[in-house]
Design an enzyme around this catalytic site. Structure first.
Site, PDB file in Angstrom:
ATOM      1  N   GLN A  75       0.826  -1.212   0.000  1.00  0.00           N
ATOM      2  CA  GLN A  75       0.000   0.000   0.000  1.00  0.00           C
ATOM      3  C   GLN A  75       0.861   1.264   0.000  1.00  0.00           C
ATOM      4  OE1 GLN A  75      -3.097   0.622  -0.567  1.00  0.00           O
ATOM      5  NE2 GLN A  75      -3.469  -1.555  -0.917  1.00  0.00           N
ATOM      6  N   SER A  76       2.029   1.190  -0.584  1.00  0.00           N
ATOM      7  CA  SER A  76       2.930   2.333  -0.588  1.00  0.00           C
ATOM      8  C   SER A  76       2.340   3.543  -1.324  1.00  0.00           C
ATOM      9  CB  SER A  76       4.248   1.921  -1.249  1.00  0.00           C
ATOM     10  OG  SER A  76       5.018   3.055  -1.562  1.00  0.00           O
ATOM     11  N   ASN A  77       2.234   4.653  -0.619  1.00  0.00           N
ATOM     12  CA  ASN A  77       1.806   5.907  -1.259  1.00  0.00           C
ATOM     13  C   ASN A  77       2.886   6.408  -2.206  1.00  0.00           C
ATOM     14  OD1 ASN A  77      -0.736   6.409   0.236  1.00  0.00           O
ATOM     15  ND2 ASN A  77       0.637   6.525   2.004  1.00  0.00           N
ATOM     16  N   CYS A  79       5.013   4.544  -3.965  1.00  0.00           N
ATOM     17  CA  CYS A  79       4.987   3.782  -5.224  1.00  0.00           C
ATOM     18  C   CYS A  79       3.850   4.261  -6.121  1.00  0.00           C
ATOM     19  CB  CYS A  79       4.865   2.284  -4.947  1.00  0.00           C
ATOM     20  SG  CYS A  79       6.403   1.574  -4.295  1.00  0.00           S
TER      21      CYS A  79
END
Ligand SMILES: *Cc1c(COP(=O)(O)O)cnc(C)c1O
Length: 334
Positions: A75-77, A79
């Site tokens: 859930q990387s913002n 990325c």
């Protein structure tokens, strides 16, 4: 004052607004709480990572790269922001994600797919052990295809990316000056440390007398001290030919971290924090996420409630975004 800036690409909608949270401040009976709305740096391309990418991606393009490789959690913002920036600029994005490929994409991962990013999944153990190796292997693979990749570190937090939050510090300082505010604390979530490092460095260079406080969402106080100092030294080493960069006393920049609101661990929740997120949404119409901004804001509220920050007049909370990361937590929230 640091007047020098390296080349950047304009990606973020700035200046972001500074707004008073009147109702929440009153209910707590403590300082006035102001929000610096860096969740409003864009729409899908929103949050704090965009400011850092303005400088990091300019560097990639300067080196004639056509592919951006970066990494993070499922859930990387960061990325998601990188994938969208790549699409906007006509570049390719390759994301190295920590975790197993889910049966169904959610939150940020939906947007990664929407943006057309290439995605590789690695087990947490492999990711932790092999990340540098994975990056160099991917770069070589692209080179063999006649393409040139640029590797962006976790959160775009390095000596280039921190320019984004030096900019944000200067922007905020101007807004504070305009309203004759001198907040005792400026609070932000800290994860890969770049936001905290840039804000601390920028505010210090302006003669700010209060404290920038990083609310840790992982790791320890010592970790962020080391990481922020390392990025600042890297920054001075790299841009030190400029007098205003060379003259900053990097070791004199205070780096303050509170690490007691992490809860059970990175990206893991606890009920008081989730309640705080819901309270803020209902009271002010401001939406936080459980991974970063929820923990940072909960920490701020607890510092006020405990009495430690009750004598203070003004506090600024930097809303670093993360809204899409909220949705995978739907079952825990309601
Ligand atoms: C990445 C992130 C942070 C932490 O910023 P760092 O510069 O990595 O420390 C805070 N909030 C949100 C929403 C983020 O995505």
């Amino acid at each position: 004052m640091i007047t020098y800036r390296p080349k950047k690409i304009s990606l973020a909608n700035t200046p972001t607004p500074l707004r008073l949270l009147g109702k929440v401040s009153e209910q707590l009976g403590g300082p006035r709480i102001w929000v610096k709305h860096d969740d409003a740096t864009g729409s899908a391309l929103s949050g704090n990572k965009v400011r850092k990418l303005e400088y990091v991606v300019a560097e990639a393009i300067e080196h004639n790269c056509d592919t951006l490789i970066t990494c993070g959690g499922l859930q990387s913002n960061h990325c998601r922001a990188t994938a969208l920036v790549a699409a906007q600029l006509g570049l390719n994005a390759h994301l190295v994600l920590r975790g197993r490929k889910p049966a169904e994409a959610d939150g940020n991962l939906v947007l990664d797919h929407m943006a057309g990013a290439e995605i590789s999944y690695y087990s947490p153990a492999e990711y932790i052990q092999r990340l540098p190796e994975i990056f160099s292997k991917l770069s070589e693979d692209y080179l063999a295809l006649g393409r040139k990749a640029w590797c962006i570190p976790t959160g775009a937090s390095d000596e280039i990316g921190i320019w984004g939050y030096i900019d944000a510090a200067y922007e905020l300082y101007g807004q504070l000056h305009q309203q004759s505010l001198n907040p005792r604390y400026i609070v932000c979530a800290t994860g890969s440390g770049g936001t905290q490092a840039g804000l601390s460095l920028g505010m210090h260079s302006l003669g700010y007398s209060g404290e920038v406080v990083g609310m840790a969402v992982c790791d320890s106080e010592e970790y962020f001290l080391r990481k922020a100092r390392k990025d600042m030294h890297g920054w001075q080493h790299r841009y030190g030919a400029e007098d205003d960069v060379a003259s900053v006393d990097v070791d004199g920049v205070p780096i303050k971290t509170l690490a007691n609101y992490i809860g059970p661990g990175y990206a893991r929740t606890y009920p008081e924090m989730l309640d705080c997120i819901k309270w803020l949404a209902r009271t002010e119409g401001i939406v936080l996420d459980p991974c970063y901004t929820g923990k940072a804001f909960y920490g701020l509220v607890e510092e006020i409630r405990s009495g430690r920050w009750s004598e203070v007049e003004d506090i600024v909370f930097v809303h670093t975004g993360g809204i899409f990361g909220l949705f995978p937590y739907r079952a825990e929230l309601f």
